[in-house]
Every structure is written in structure tokens, then in C-alpha cells.
Design an enzyme around this catalytic site. Structure first.
Site, PDB file in Angstrom:
ATOM      1  N   ARG A  51       0.814  -1.224   0.000  1.00 63.28           N
ATOM      2  CA  ARG A  51       0.000   0.000   0.000  1.00 63.28           C
ATOM      3  C   ARG A  51       0.846   1.272   0.000  1.00 63.28           C
ATOM      4  O   ARG A  51       0.420   2.294  -0.527  1.00 63.28           O
ATOM      5  CB  ARG A  51      -0.911   0.019   1.234  1.00 63.28           C
ATOM      6  CG  ARG A  51      -2.019  -1.003   1.202  1.00 63.28           C
ATOM      7  CD  ARG A  51      -2.676  -1.129   2.537  1.00 63.28           C
ATOM      8  NE  ARG A  51      -1.682  -1.419   3.571  1.00 63.28           N
ATOM      9  CZ  ARG A  51      -1.939  -1.599   4.850  1.00 63.28           C
ATOM     10  NH1 ARG A  51      -3.168  -1.500   5.297  1.00 63.28           N
ATOM     11  NH2 ARG A  51      -0.979  -1.872   5.708  1.00 63.28           N
ATOM     12  N   LYS A 148       3.123 -19.825   5.167  1.00 65.79           N
ATOM     13  CA  LYS A 148       2.382 -20.321   6.327  1.00 65.79           C
ATOM     14  C   LYS A 148       1.991 -19.143   7.214  1.00 65.79           C
ATOM     15  O   LYS A 148       2.664 -18.106   7.152  1.00 65.79           O
ATOM     16  CB  LYS A 148       3.210 -21.340   7.095  1.00 65.79           C
ATOM     17  CG  LYS A 148       4.382 -20.731   7.872  1.00 65.79           C
ATOM     18  CD  LYS A 148       4.869 -21.636   8.970  1.00 65.79           C
ATOM     19  CE  LYS A 148       5.542 -20.809  10.027  1.00 65.79           C
ATOM     20  NZ  LYS A 148       6.095 -21.472  11.139  1.00 65.79           N
ATOM     21  N   HIS A 178       9.673 -23.425   4.495  1.00 70.69           N
ATOM     22  CA  HIS A 178      11.081 -23.197   4.142  1.00 70.69           C
ATOM     23  C   HIS A 178      11.998 -24.300   4.673  1.00 70.69           C
ATOM     24  O   HIS A 178      13.110 -24.457   4.185  1.00 70.69           O
ATOM     25  CB  HIS A 178      11.550 -21.810   4.590  1.00 70.69           C
ATOM     26  CG  HIS A 178      11.690 -21.653   6.063  1.00 70.69           C
ATOM     27  ND1 HIS A 178      10.641 -21.277   6.865  1.00 70.69           N
ATOM     28  CD2 HIS A 178      12.745 -21.824   6.872  1.00 70.69           C
ATOM     29  CE1 HIS A 178      11.071 -21.239   8.109  1.00 70.69           C
ATOM     30  NE2 HIS A 178      12.325 -21.552   8.153  1.00 70.69           N
ATOM     31  N   LYS A 182      15.817 -26.477   2.832  1.00 70.36           N
ATOM     32  CA  LYS A 182      17.166 -26.556   3.406  1.00 70.36           C
ATOM     33  C   LYS A 182      17.960 -27.669   2.733  1.00 70.36           C
ATOM     34  O   LYS A 182      17.432 -28.744   2.452  1.00 70.36           O
ATOM     35  CB  LYS A 182      17.089 -26.815   4.918  1.00 70.36           C
ATOM     36  CG  LYS A 182      16.592 -25.607   5.699  1.00 70.36           C
ATOM     37  CD  LYS A 182      16.608 -25.897   7.180  1.00 70.36           C
ATOM     38  CE  LYS A 182      16.008 -24.760   7.961  1.00 70.36           C
ATOM     39  NZ  LYS A 182      16.847 -23.566   7.989  1.00 70.36           N
ATOM     40  N   GLU A 216      15.169 -23.305  19.419  1.00 71.97           N
ATOM     41  CA  GLU A 216      15.521 -21.913  19.143  1.00 71.97           C
ATOM     42  C   GLU A 216      15.981 -21.246  20.437  1.00 71.97           C
ATOM     43  O   GLU A 216      15.501 -21.597  21.522  1.00 71.97           O
ATOM     44  CB  GLU A 216      14.311 -21.157  18.613  1.00 71.97           C
ATOM     45  CG  GLU A 216      13.781 -21.696  17.297  1.00 71.97           C
ATOM     46  CD  GLU A 216      12.542 -20.940  16.846  1.00 71.97           C
ATOM     47  OE1 GLU A 216      12.683 -20.002  16.063  1.00 71.97           O
ATOM     48  OE2 GLU A 216      11.444 -21.296  17.312  1.00 71.97           O
ATOM     49  N   ASP A 235       2.548 -23.531  15.204  1.00 71.64           N
ATOM     50  CA  ASP A 235       3.582 -22.756  14.520  1.00 71.64           C
ATOM     51  C   ASP A 235       4.718 -23.636  13.981  1.00 71.64           C
ATOM     52  O   ASP A 235       5.317 -23.310  12.962  1.00 71.64           O
ATOM     53  CB  ASP A 235       4.146 -21.716  15.514  1.00 71.64           C
ATOM     54  CG  ASP A 235       4.943 -20.623  14.814  1.00 71.64           C
ATOM     55  OD1 ASP A 235       4.442 -20.087  13.814  1.00 71.64           O
ATOM     56  OD2 ASP A 235       6.073 -20.321  15.268  1.00 71.64           O
ATOM     57  N   HIS A 240       6.658 -27.781  10.099  1.00 68.25           N
ATOM     58  CA  HIS A 240       8.076 -28.138   9.933  1.00 68.25           C
ATOM     59  C   HIS A 240       8.410 -29.531  10.481  1.00 68.25           C
ATOM     60  O   HIS A 240       9.024 -30.350   9.795  1.00 68.25           O
ATOM     61  CB  HIS A 240       8.968 -27.118  10.646  1.00 68.25           C
ATOM     62  CG  HIS A 240       8.728 -25.710  10.221  1.00 68.25           C
ATOM     63  ND1 HIS A 240       8.491 -25.355   8.920  1.00 68.25           N
ATOM     64  CD2 HIS A 240       8.694 -24.563  10.924  1.00 68.25           C
ATOM     65  CE1 HIS A 240       8.320 -24.048   8.842  1.00 68.25           C
ATOM     66  NE2 HIS A 240       8.434 -23.539  10.054  1.00 68.25           N
ATOM     67  N   LYS A 331      11.081 -22.468  22.154  1.00 71.42           N
ATOM     68  CA  LYS A 331      11.785 -21.179  22.102  1.00 71.42           C
ATOM     69  C   LYS A 331      12.545 -20.967  23.397  1.00 71.42           C
ATOM     70  O   LYS A 331      12.226 -21.569  24.421  1.00 71.42           O
ATOM     71  CB  LYS A 331      10.762 -20.059  21.913  1.00 71.42           C
ATOM     72  CG  LYS A 331      10.022 -20.184  20.589  1.00 71.42           C
ATOM     73  CD  LYS A 331       9.420 -18.878  20.159  1.00 71.42           C
ATOM     74  CE  LYS A 331       8.817 -18.996  18.779  1.00 71.42           C
ATOM     75  NZ  LYS A 331       9.824 -19.073  17.716  1.00 71.42           N
TER      76      LYS A 331
HETATM   77  P1  NAP Z   1       5.053  -7.573   7.610  1.00 70.53           P
HETATM   78  O1  NAP Z   1       6.461  -7.170   7.921  1.00 70.53           O
HETATM   79  O2  NAP Z   1       3.962  -7.078   8.486  1.00 70.53           O
HETATM   80  O3  NAP Z   1       4.770  -7.079   6.111  1.00 70.53           O
HETATM   81  C1  NAP Z   1       3.493  -7.094   5.550  1.00 70.53           C
HETATM   82  C2  NAP Z   1       3.561  -6.524   4.137  1.00 70.53           C
HETATM   83  O4  NAP Z   1       2.250  -6.536   3.591  1.00 70.53           O
HETATM   84  C3  NAP Z   1       4.067  -5.108   4.042  1.00 70.53           C
HETATM   85  O5  NAP Z   1       4.804  -4.966   2.855  1.00 70.53           O
HETATM   86  C4  NAP Z   1       2.767  -4.293   3.953  1.00 70.53           C
HETATM   87  O6  NAP Z   1       3.047  -3.074   3.315  1.00 70.53           O
HETATM   88  C5  NAP Z   1       1.913  -5.246   3.103  1.00 70.53           C
HETATM   89  N1  NAP Z   1       0.472  -5.055   3.282  1.00 70.53           N
HETATM   90  C6  NAP Z   1      -0.204  -5.048   4.451  1.00 70.53           C
HETATM   91  N2  NAP Z   1      -1.525  -4.856   4.217  1.00 70.53           N
HETATM   92  C7  NAP Z   1      -1.665  -4.744   2.877  1.00 70.53           C
HETATM   93  C8  NAP Z   1      -2.777  -4.541   2.018  1.00 70.53           C
HETATM   94  N3  NAP Z   1      -4.018  -4.388   2.486  1.00 70.53           N
HETATM   95  N4  NAP Z   1      -2.558  -4.490   0.694  1.00 70.53           N
HETATM   96  C9  NAP Z   1      -1.307  -4.656   0.187  1.00 70.53           C
HETATM   97  N5  NAP Z   1      -0.216  -4.847   0.952  1.00 70.53           N
HETATM   98  C10 NAP Z   1      -0.395  -4.899   2.275  1.00 70.53           C
HETATM   99  O7  NAP Z   1       4.891  -9.145   7.527  1.00 70.53           O
HETATM  100  P2  NAP Z   1       6.018 -10.250   7.218  1.00 70.53           P
HETATM  101  O8  NAP Z   1       6.716 -10.571   8.484  1.00 70.53           O
HETATM  102  O9  NAP Z   1       6.840  -9.804   6.054  1.00 70.53           O
HETATM  103  O10 NAP Z   1       5.155 -11.533   6.863  1.00 70.53           O
HETATM  104  C11 NAP Z   1       4.478 -11.690   5.629  1.00 70.53           C
HETATM  105  C12 NAP Z   1       3.836 -13.072   5.573  1.00 70.53           C
HETATM  106  O11 NAP Z   1       4.843 -14.063   5.680  1.00 70.53           O
HETATM  107  C13 NAP Z   1       2.865 -13.353   6.731  1.00 70.53           C
HETATM  108  O12 NAP Z   1       1.859 -14.217   6.249  1.00 70.53           O
HETATM  109  C14 NAP Z   1       3.714 -14.118   7.734  1.00 70.53           C
HETATM  110  O13 NAP Z   1       2.938 -14.974   8.541  1.00 70.53           O
HETATM  111  C15 NAP Z   1       4.577 -14.927   6.788  1.00 70.53           C
HETATM  112  N6  NAP Z   1       5.865 -15.327   7.364  1.00 70.53           N
HETATM  113  C16 NAP Z   1       6.770 -14.383   7.762  1.00 70.53           C
HETATM  114  C17 NAP Z   1       7.988 -14.789   8.272  1.00 70.53           C
HETATM  115  C18 NAP Z   1       9.032 -13.774   8.693  1.00 70.53           C
HETATM  116  O14 NAP Z   1      10.135 -14.219   9.042  1.00 70.53           O
HETATM  117  N7  NAP Z   1       8.763 -12.477   8.677  1.00 70.53           N
HETATM  118  C19 NAP Z   1       8.292 -16.165   8.372  1.00 70.53           C
HETATM  119  C20 NAP Z   1       7.342 -17.106   7.944  1.00 70.53           C
HETATM  120  C21 NAP Z   1       6.141 -16.671   7.437  1.00 70.53           C
HETATM  121  P3  NAP Z   1       2.078  -1.770   3.425  1.00 70.53           P
HETATM  122  O15 NAP Z   1       1.821  -1.558   4.889  1.00 70.53           O
HETATM  123  O16 NAP Z   1       2.847  -0.698   2.776  1.00 70.53           O
HETATM  124  O17 NAP Z   1       0.853  -2.115   2.672  1.00 70.53           O
END
Ligand code: NAP
Length: 483
Positions: A51, A148, A178, A182, A216, A235, A240, A331
């Protein structure tokens, strides 16, 4: 040993959530590394979508920062980074809105692979899938990648699968776990199915038990409020650890083909017996000294959510009936360590007089850190002291065995994204696998919720609650040390 890098076909990859944590920490640096190795060529394009209002130039700065923060300095040659950001662009759009979608549609090229990585909250998956379809951004060859959690129980996973199936065929959907990307996890299949050595012993007659540990050192920290609605079972175990169990327990597939491999994994999940309440221990970490507790991290005064699980699983199959699989994850434990240990039975009869110091053979597959494989065998203790036996490790550290390549193993994410572009689903979870895994964990979680029991406390930096040690002691076995 030089590895062969075959460039993938040119592609347009849209990263929804392209400004988020996962994109900045894993996806973008991973793509850069594949570009550096010339696996991604300059006729491909990467488009961030979120966004936040910004133009291509501003998004390229986001990408530069992510490379700066997550790639070793020696691999950040200015020329390479400049060439990489040149293939990057950005579209501002809201997954729930209408603006921006036509602009995205115009950017898509007809002649290349189209992939859409949904690195956003799962509540947005269906919204995005619908709009991709409505704005004719996808075609029947497009691929969609989702992260996930794939639901929080069987019913919600089924609903998510049905929503995705409205617009995409199963062979277009890539559910990322992921752990499956590995190097060592894939090696597990190579060790099992490319060597004759282990297969005759790989059954309940010769394997005493299997331990799978994913430990972890970090706590739930900033993810506390999300984590508290999930817990270690949802989780980590449902995805995993169960995937690792499947790779250890599965029958050889008839070939290394996505559906052949996933059919065999599914059979393992279906053969898992229900888990008795006495065969599970849940824990929650306490604070020690300066370190915060689970409750501090979640900002709550009480919580029934577990940050640790240990359980004993068994399979009703000819191969595994009678061999327990002990699973453990948590954890704030003693060390960050993920490994699978297959402990074989002792020889049926000893011809040696030595009574002490006998050890069963153990095959340890280490996923992190220090990826590698280690087989503990008994040999004669060197020297003139007569026939005394001692245990030694046959150690294959990938870093040592493969030289520079062993230390420069591609991250799971970059490997999996290349598989998406190649159209290879072998290392991605199929919809029926996900639902079957929930069907096994749902009754366990349901039972906890019905009983409303608190998880057992454990000290941060320990190996988990005492009861988890007892889970094995009472069977005359012990957990391997977490280190
Ligand atoms: P995050 O840091 O909160 O990022 C969310 C992203 O989505 C941002 O780029 C945000 O940008 C965008 N967004 C939010 N609402 C939106 C909307 N209505 N329209 C379009 N874009 C939107 O989350 P994240 O940690 O990267 O995680 C993303 C996904 O991966 C989640 O499902 C999470 O469960 C999964 N995941 C993450 C990790 C990790 O290590 N981070 C690991 C495993 C799985 P704007 O606010 O600019 O829109």
C-alpha cells in the site's frame, strides 16, 4: 567441486508485501544472490507491491538497503547491485481496494513465467487471488506462492484451499515450508534413496527410535501477540516437524516427481496414530535475570499457549510399527539447533567381553547450524590395551566436504523461489497434505483447550521442562543434548 547453475527462464515475479519483513530479510536478498550467480538473468523482472506510496526509484532504495543489511559486504559489488535494482519495480496497491491493479496488469509480459508471491497476512490471500483473476493478471501458467500459516485448524485450511482453488489449479499453488528448502533436508532424501546402505535397516526391526529437535534460543519477542494465538504446536509441529518426520518415515517414491513424493508423505501423515495425552508435554518459558518471560513478551498476566512441545508419535505401518518418533521444539532453549537423530538398535549378541561403553549406532542429520551428516560407529580403541571398543563419529560436515560451496549454501528461500520459476512443486506442501496434518494435530489441540491446563514452566536457556525429559526416561531412553 563446482556446482552447475542453470539459468531459469525469464520471469515476472510480483512480491505482494514487497516492503515487509520477510521480503526485506529473505526474499529480496535471496533473489539478489541468485542474480549474482547468474541464475536470474537481466531479462527477468521483480515487482514489489504494497500500500505504501512510492515510485520505482524509492523501492529500489528499499532493495538496496535490504542487500546492504543481509548480504556479506564482499558480495555487494556496486555494479552488481546497480544491475540487480534495474530489474526491480514497484506498484502501490491495496489488496482490498481497486487502485493499482490495472497498472499491475499493464506491467505483466505475455511471453514469460508469471509468479505471485503473497508475502502478506493470510487474511489477504483470497482478496489478492480474486483481484489477480478479476484484473486478468494471471493466466493458466501463472504460479502463486503462499506463506504459512495455512489455516489454524483443518476447517480453516480447507476453507483457504477452497478459496485458492476458485482461481488457481493445485499445480499452480506453491505452499512454502522453508524447512523443505534446506540443503540437508533435501540431502536426507539423497542419503536415503541414492544409497543402498541405509534402506535395509530403515525400519522398526533395526531402528530403536527417532528424535527430531528444532530448538531456538530466541523468544517470541515482537511477535508475542500473534504467537499467543498460535503456539508451538501450530507454529512448528503441524508443519516443519511433521514434514521432517515424513521425509524420514516415507516409503521410496517411484520417482523424484512432485506428486510421487507428496503421495508418499501424505501416506505417512495418515498412518500417524492419535497421540495419548500422557505422551505430550507443553511448556512455557520463564524469565531469568535480564531475560523476559513468555508472559512479558506477550504482555499478558496469564496464557495457556505453549512455547515448547515434546511428544511421542507412532505410526501404524508395516515399516514403523513399534518405533517411536520423539518430536521436540521450543523457544528460548539452551542452543539454536535443528537435527534428526536415527538411533539404531544394539547388535543382538556381543562377541566382546566389554560390558560398559557400548553405544548404539546413531545417524544424525544436522539441519542447523553446521549442516552435515554424522554417523556414530563403534571401533577398536587404538593401542595395545587389548580389544577395547570406543565410539567415534564418521563426520561429514558440508562445509568441510564441499569446500567453499559448503559454506556458501543457498538459503532455503532462494532455492524454493527458483523451484517456483522452474515449475517444480516437489518441495512444496500440497493442499491435502496440509489438511491431513491438521487432522492429526486438531484433536491434540482440542484436548488441551478442553482441559484448560497451563503449560509447564521452564527456565530460559534450559532444555525445556523436566516432564519432557521424563517422556523419554520412562521409555529407558534419553534426549540428545541440545547444542
Ligand atoms: P510484515 O512485515 O507485516 O509485512 C506485511 C507486508 O504486507 C508489508 O509490505 C505491507 O506493506 C503489506 N500489506 C499489508 N496490508 C496490505 C494490504 N491491504 N494491501 C497490500 N499490501 C499490504 O509481515 P512479514 O513478516 O513480512 O510476513 C508476511 C507473511 O509471511 C505473513 O503471512 C507471515 O505470517 C509470513 N511469514 C513471515 C515470516 C518472517 O520471518 N517475517 C516467516 C514465515 C512466514 P504496506 O503496509 O505498505 O501495505
Amino acid at each position: 567441486m563446482a556446482s552447475r547453475i542453470i539459468p531459469v527462464d525469464p520471469f515476472d515475479l510480483v512480491i505482494f508485501g514487497g516492503t515487509g519483513d520477510l521480503a526485506r530479510r529473505k526474499i529480496l536478498p535471496g533473489l539478489y544472490r541468485r542474480f549474482l550467480d547468474e541464475q536470474i538473468t537481466e531479462d527477468s523482472r521483480i515487482i514489489g507491491a504494497a500500500r505504501s506510496t512510492m515510485d520505482d526509484a524509492a523501492y529500489r532504495e528499499v532493495v538496496r538497503a535490504s542487500i546492504r543489511d543481509h548480504i556479506p559486504a564482499a558480495k555487494q559489488a556496486a555494479d552488481a547491485v546497480d544491475r540487480f535494482v534495474n530489474i526491480v519495480g514497484y506498484v502501490a496497491l491495496d489488496a482490498r481496494g481497486t487502485d493499482g491493479w490495472d497498472a499491475l496488469a499493464k506491467l505483466m509480459r505475455k511471453s514469460v513465467v508469471r509468479a505471485f508471491y503473497l508475502s502478506v497476512a493470510p487474511t489477504l490471500f483470497a482478496e489478492i487471488a480474486t483481484r489477480l483473476h478479476r484484473h486478468r493478471i494471471t493466466d493458466k501458467h501463472s504460479r502463486i506462492v503462499i506463506e504459512k500459516p495455512f489455516g489454524r485448524d483443518r476447517a480453516s485450511a480447507r476453507k483457504l484451499n477452497a478459496e485458492m482453488a476458485t482461481h488457481f489449479k493445485e499445480d499452480q499453488i506453491y505452499r512454502i515450508d522453508h524447512y523443505l528448502g534446506k540443503e540437508t533436508v533435501q540431502n536426507l532424501m539423497a542419503v536415503r534413496f541414492a544409497n543402498i546402505l541405509f534402506e535395509p535397516l530403515w525400519n522398526a526391526q533395526y531402528v530403536d527410535h527417532v528424535q527430531i529437535t528444532v530448538a531456538e534460543t530466541v523468544g517470541v519477542e515482537g511477535r508475542g501477540s500473534y504467537y499467543d494465538t498460535s503456539g508451538a504446536m501450530r507454529d512448528m509441529v503441524q508443519n516443519h516437524l511433521m514434514q521432517l518426520l515424513c521425509l524420514i518415515a516415507m516409503e521410496p517414491p517411484y520417482k523424484f516427481d512432485p506428486d510421487a513424493v507428496r503421495d508418499e508423505k501424505l501416506k505417512v501423515i495418515r498412518a500417524l496414530d492419535p497421540v495419548a495425552p500422557d505422551d505430550i508435554v507443553r511448556g512455557q518459558y520463564l524469565g531469568t535475570g535480564q531475560a523476559d518471560s513468555y508472559l512479558d513478551h506477550t504482555g499478558r498476566t496469564e496464557s495457556l499457549t505453549e512455547s515448547f512441545v515434546a511428544l511421542k508419535a507412532s505410526l501404524s505401518s508395516w515399516r514403523w510399527k513399534g518405533t517411536p518418533f520423539y518430536l521436540r521444539t521450543g523457544k528460548r532453549l539452551r542452543a539454536r539447533a535443528s537435527e534428526i537423530a536415527v538411533t539404531f538398535k544394539e547388535p543382538p549378541h556381543s562377541i566382546f567381553e566389554q560390558e560398559e561403553g557400548w553405544r548404539a549406532n546413531v545417524l544424525v542429520i544436522r539441519l542447523q547450524p553446521d549442516e552435515g551428516i554424522n554417523l556414530k560407529v563403534m571401533i577398536k580403541e587404538p593401542g595395545p590395551g587389548g580389544m577395547r571398543l570406543t565410539e567415534v563419529p564418521l563426520d561429514m560436515s558440508f562445509a568441510e566436504a564441499l569446500g567453499e560451496e559448503g559454506t556458501d549454501i543457498p538459503d532455503a528461500y532462494e532455492r524454493l523461489i527458483m523451484d517456483v520459476i522452474r515449475g517444480n512443486q516437489t518441495l512444496f506442501m500440497r493442499g491435502d497434505e496440509v489438511e491431513a496434518a491438521w487432522a492429526w494435530t486438531d484433536p491434540i489441540i482440542g484436548e488441551w483447550e478442553a482441559r484448560g491446563e497451563s503449560p509447564k514452566p521452564y527456565d530460559a536457556g534450559s532444555s525445556g521442562p523436566e516432564d519432557a525429559l521424563m517422556l523419554m526416561h520412562r521409555d529407558g531412553r534419553r534426549w540428545r543434548e541440545i547444542r
